[in-house]
Design a protein around this motif. Sequence first.
Motif, PDB file in Angstrom:
ATOM      1  N   ASP A  35      48.950  41.454  45.468  1.00 19.75           N
ATOM      2  CA  ASP A  35      47.788  41.126  46.104  1.00 19.75           C
ATOM      3  C   ASP A  35      47.281  42.459  47.271  1.00 19.75           C
ATOM      4  O   ASP A  35      46.157  42.624  47.404  1.00 19.75           O
ATOM      5  N   GLU A  36      48.207  43.454  47.435  1.00 17.98           N
ATOM      6  CA  GLU A  36      47.847  44.845  48.136  1.00 17.98           C
ATOM      7  C   GLU A  36      47.486  45.768  47.234  1.00 17.98           C
ATOM      8  O   GLU A  36      47.016  47.006  47.951  1.00 17.98           O
ATOM      9  N   ILE A  37      47.455  45.744  46.129  1.00 19.61           N
ATOM     10  CA  ILE A  37      47.130  46.623  44.991  1.00 19.61           C
ATOM     11  C   ILE A  37      45.510  46.399  44.785  1.00 19.61           C
ATOM     12  O   ILE A  37      45.197  45.594  44.209  1.00 19.61           O
ATOM     13  N   PRO A  38      44.837  47.678  44.786  1.00 26.03           N
ATOM     14  CA  PRO A  38      43.469  47.724  44.427  1.00 26.03           C
ATOM     15  C   PRO A  38      43.426  47.760  42.892  1.00 26.03           C
ATOM     16  O   PRO A  38      44.179  48.461  42.334  1.00 26.03           O
ATOM     17  N   GLY A  39      42.592  47.042  42.428  1.00 23.37           N
ATOM     18  CA  GLY A  39      41.957  47.370  40.918  1.00 23.37           C
ATOM     19  C   GLY A  39      42.919  46.584  40.013  1.00 23.37           C
ATOM     20  O   GLY A  39      43.183  47.359  39.062  1.00 23.37           O
TER      21      GLY A  39
END
Length: 257
Positions: free
Chosen positions: A196-200
């Motif tokens: 959930d902390e990773i974009p895209g």
Amino acid sequence: MTTALVTGASSGIGAVYADRLAARGHDLVLVARATDKLRELASRLQSRHSVSAEVITADLTDPAQLAKVEDRIRKGSAIDLLVNNAGANVAGTFATVDAAELDWLVRLNVIAPTLLAHAAVRGMAARGEGAIVNVGSVVGFAPEHFSGIYGATKSYVLTFSHALMAEFGPKGIYVQAVLPAATRTEIWARSGRNVDEIPGVMEVDDLVDAALVGFDRREPVTIPALPEAAQWEAFEAARHAMLPGFANAKPAARYAA
Ligand SMILES: NC(=O)c1ccc[n+]([C@@H]2O[C@H](COP(=O)([O-])OP(=O)(O)OC[C@H]3O[C@@H](n4cnc5c(N)ncnc54)[C@H](OP(=O)(O)O)[C@@H]3O)[C@@H](O)[C@H]2O)c1
């Protein structure tokens, strides 16, 4: 009916490949360590799609267990499609991980797909047809953004795929390198990251469905997240443009002492 062998079929990308390939009518050989998950998936796909699904429990980092899968490919009923998908990362930086973890990662991400492809190509070439899908990663292009050797192992997958394509394409074998970007699977939690902390982040169904569009188009390399195919084509063109320049007996002028 053809038979597909999928490694890492117990979760994530491999489980969706198994589902989609069963829906296309392929019989399956499902490989991973988690026997219960593989059996549950096999029985669901058998009843939903009327295909057969064989389960092989194997830790692909263990030479004896890897050899069991190689034997299945060489000596069992023909494998028409090999999906080299099983893979992982390890938590920590190059400095902090144990040497044993580095060894484990190379066995899983590099040695296993290499030896399974080696087991598969001879039979495929003799039959004049077959396909190998190698799951790499866009991290192979961006190793600076991931500490440790994960990016390097995935660069290997792409380079290896190019070599297989060159040698076995003319013998009727189609080789596809699939390069996912961040995709919502267990790989993140397993390697100590919060997805959930990773974009895209792409959903895994979208990733595999796009990869199969690339497969049907017989793309050598499929990068589902990349909007501009022209960027990949320019990258490949630049690589090929360098090749004639390597045939020089003397160092380039800029290295003159
Ligand atoms: N998710 C992403 O963001 C992403 C991005 C780029 C590339 N990829 C690549 O996609 C592939 C699939 O990963 P995923 O994202 O679907 O992760 P995942 O959900 O963690 O699935 C990994 C699969 O590999 C199997 N596996 C792990 N260690 C194994 C071992 N020692 N022996 C046999 N099987 C083993 C796991 O099954 P068991 O635990 O049951 O053995 C599982 O089925 C990997 O090659 C990964 O590098 C993923």
